[in-house]
Design a protein around this motif. Sequence first.
Motif, PDB file in Angstrom:
ATOM      1  N   PHE A   1      36.404  40.666  47.372  1.00 28.96           N
ATOM      2  CA  PHE A   1      37.659  41.151  46.812  1.00 28.96           C
ATOM      3  C   PHE A   1      38.821  40.241  47.206  1.00 28.96           C
ATOM      4  N   GLU A   2      38.809  39.749  48.432  1.00 28.76           N
ATOM      5  CA  GLU A   2      39.895  38.881  48.881  1.00 28.76           C
ATOM      6  C   GLU A   2      39.910  37.569  48.103  1.00 28.76           C
ATOM      7  N   ARG A   3      38.755  37.022  47.796  1.00 31.05           N
ATOM      8  CA  ARG A   3      38.708  35.789  47.003  1.00 31.05           C
ATOM      9  C   ARG A   3      39.356  36.006  45.634  1.00 31.05           C
ATOM     10  N   LEU A   4      39.085  37.170  45.040  1.00 36.36           N
ATOM     11  CA  LEU A   4      39.677  37.456  43.738  1.00 36.36           C
ATOM     12  C   LEU A   4      41.191  37.632  43.859  1.00 36.36           C
ATOM     13  N   ARG A   5      41.638  38.325  44.888  1.00 37.33           N
ATOM     14  CA  ARG A   5      43.083  38.540  45.067  1.00 37.33           C
ATOM     15  C   ARG A   5      43.821  37.223  45.264  1.00 37.33           C
ATOM     16  N   GLU A   6      43.188  36.280  45.923  1.00 41.14           N
ATOM     17  CA  GLU A   6      43.863  35.034  46.272  1.00 41.14           C
ATOM     18  C   GLU A   6      43.842  33.999  45.154  1.00 41.14           C
ATOM     19  N   LEU A   7      43.145  34.282  44.059  1.00 36.35           N
ATOM     20  CA  LEU A   7      43.167  33.326  42.940  1.00 36.35           C
ATOM     21  C   LEU A   7      44.585  33.189  42.426  1.00 36.35           C
ATOM     22  N   PRO A   8      45.154  31.982  42.434  1.00 34.99           N
ATOM     23  CA  PRO A   8      46.566  31.825  42.030  1.00 34.99           C
ATOM     24  C   PRO A   8      46.723  31.836  40.514  1.00 34.99           C
ATOM     25  N   ARG A   9      47.879  32.282  40.072  1.00 38.26           N
ATOM     26  CA  ARG A   9      48.202  32.248  38.650  1.00 38.26           C
ATOM     27  C   ARG A   9      48.625  30.827  38.285  1.00 38.26           C
ATOM     28  N   LEU A  10      48.201  30.382  37.118  1.00 33.57           N
ATOM     29  CA  LEU A  10      48.449  28.994  36.705  1.00 33.57           C
ATOM     30  C   LEU A  10      49.807  28.859  36.010  1.00 33.57           C
TER      31      LEU A  10
ATOM     32  N   LYS B   1      33.928  35.035  36.838  1.00 33.71           N
ATOM     33  CA  LYS B   1      32.811  35.181  37.766  1.00 33.71           C
ATOM     34  C   LYS B   1      33.173  36.146  38.891  1.00 33.71           C
ATOM     35  N   GLU B   2      34.370  36.012  39.441  1.00 30.66           N
ATOM     36  CA  GLU B   2      34.771  36.864  40.554  1.00 30.66           C
ATOM     37  C   GLU B   2      34.967  38.319  40.104  1.00 30.66           C
ATOM     38  N   MET B   3      35.597  38.540  38.960  1.00 31.05           N
ATOM     39  CA  MET B   3      35.811  39.905  38.485  1.00 31.05           C
ATOM     40  C   MET B   3      34.492  40.570  38.113  1.00 31.05           C
ATOM     41  N   ASN B   4      33.593  39.825  37.499  1.00 31.73           N
ATOM     42  CA  ASN B   4      32.281  40.382  37.150  1.00 31.73           C
ATOM     43  C   ASN B   4      31.530  40.848  38.391  1.00 31.73           C
ATOM     44  N   LYS B   5      31.540  40.044  39.445  1.00 34.04           N
ATOM     45  CA  LYS B   5      30.834  40.413  40.672  1.00 34.04           C
ATOM     46  C   LYS B   5      31.459  41.658  41.306  1.00 34.04           C
ATOM     47  N   CYS B   6      32.789  41.697  41.315  1.00 37.44           N
ATOM     48  CA  CYS B   6      33.464  42.841  41.931  1.00 37.44           C
ATOM     49  C   CYS B   6      33.132  44.140  41.201  1.00 37.44           C
ATOM     50  N   ILE B   7      33.207  44.127  39.864  1.00 39.67           N
ATOM     51  CA  ILE B   7      32.924  45.347  39.100  1.00 39.67           C
ATOM     52  C   ILE B   7      31.463  45.742  39.238  1.00 39.67           C
ATOM     53  N   ASP B   8      30.574  44.752  39.191  1.00 42.48           N
ATOM     54  CA  ASP B   8      29.147  45.045  39.276  1.00 42.48           C
ATOM     55  C   ASP B   8      28.811  45.709  40.612  1.00 42.48           C
ATOM     56  N   LEU B   9      29.275  45.158  41.712  1.00 39.55           N
ATOM     57  CA  LEU B   9      28.959  45.734  43.017  1.00 39.55           C
ATOM     58  C   LEU B   9      29.688  47.051  43.239  1.00 39.55           C
TER      59      LEU B   9
END
Length: 557
Positions: free
Chosen positions: A5-14, A260-268
Amino acid sequence: MPPMFERLRELPRLDGDALLESIKAMLAKVPNTDMVELAKDVGDHGSIKVTHNNEEEVVVDFKLQSKTVHLMQCLDIDLDKAKPFDQTKRHCDSVRRAKAAFDEPLMSTTLQQEFMTTTYLNMKKNNSTSAQLTPDTEGYEDELRDIAVLEELRSESQERFWLHLSRDERDRVRQNTLSQPDQTYVQVLSHIRENWPNGWSNGAHDVDYFYHYLKDKVAAENVWELVDSDIVIVTDCKRRVVFASIEGAAQLLFGPSVLKEMNKCIDLFSFYAPMPRPETKRHVVDRYIQRIHPELDPSKATVTGLPQAKMAVTHYGCWSMKGDPNGKTIFRTADSRFGRNTDALYYPSELLDGYFCPAVLGKATEILRLLVAPLDPDYYDLCRRILQQLLPRHRLVTGDEDDFLSLFAVGVNAYTQRHRDTKDMHGGLAGLLTLGSYTGGNLCVPQLGIKTRYAPGACAVLRGDKLEHMVTDYTGPRYFIIGTNHESVKRHALRKMNGDPLPPPPPPPPHGEKPVYEDDDEVGFPIETPCVQYGHDELDEPDRVWTNDELHEAAAL
């Protein structure tokens, strides 16, 4: 899970990306700029093509750097009207062409009864494993008095008729009459007719969902126009957005790794959250979907495929209970508290509030804002003010100071039939974000006569309470997040802002009359108190005590 979850939160906006900034600038001009002038202002020179410019619509196609754009202003659509789409030329043409492509009538009552008889005897002959039917052919008189048996038998018959038979086979069934039916057939048919509920009349509250599934499937394949552009925007005569979509919106804002990160978070997360059974009416054909997609059926999945064999929709946020359209009482949804009944004790879930909301729903909020804020700034500002009026225990906090959504729906491999979200804020925008790694699954808007590409990462907004929408069948895992606000929550917040009292309740129906039902996307419900049961004195059970849970199930207080 926390590091994920932290990896997803830290993804910066472009922010600062040239293409993203150009899209933002174009979206901001849509509400107050002529379509042709907008294309000339932001489009690449030489790419502008005005395909329609008449009294019904203005349609312009052009390129914006690497993206193709399709702008359409429907001059015969006015969102101020109660039913803004019903009389438009585009909608009428869509209905006419859909009817020509699928011109079969509904199953008549007589046909249903006869086909149910045949289905019943076939299921008995094949030793049906149905939970409602016994495997032997004895005692069908008592069995067919059970409404649950009749409901399952009718649903099975409608599914077999519409989805298992070809058009020629259905025509032969309609024309076929048994000249000398055997005695068992006659007896079963007689019992079905004797126990036939009065409400099964193909009326407004008796919908054949398999008929509509097949009808919409044919229309999606042969009638509704595919708008094959990266960005699609449709407005009414006053340039108010009706529908808009951006392919790859998630990737535009956060880069390719966000999917990839959002898919993993929702799946788990779906393994921890209580995923309820799919809704009854929108998802009535899920049994058929599982038959054509056995990988989604837990009873047929392989050991390695079992973790992905799931179909469900959860709701996170707040709303009012059924029968309270004015939002007198607002509470968190049962899914938000990891419970099934609303009488469960409230407790903050660290998994949902501390991780899932800031990461997954926070990213979804930012993506949906890309379309909502510039295309309808007044609605966006109202949503923010509504959320500020809600008690902290009712809100989902995504960590974004500009939160504007009070309700999210998260779907896992759920097929949603054509519908409107009639409980959503009247005239408001619902935001749709699709995720996963699937193929197919176009987003269809029947009243506009169009469908758009809807690949993972795409974002769309539409007037969900007025505009029907659906997604065609797809292959592979698919998740979605819908962000919206309920009308009852808006009314609740506006009363707090303005100090307005509750409107008086409607009078109860006269004795002997049925209650009035609202047009609801799930089930009709009495506008007055839902505790009233309308029955016959001879059917009363004096020793029966109805608990609140039994009356209201998931909506119990």
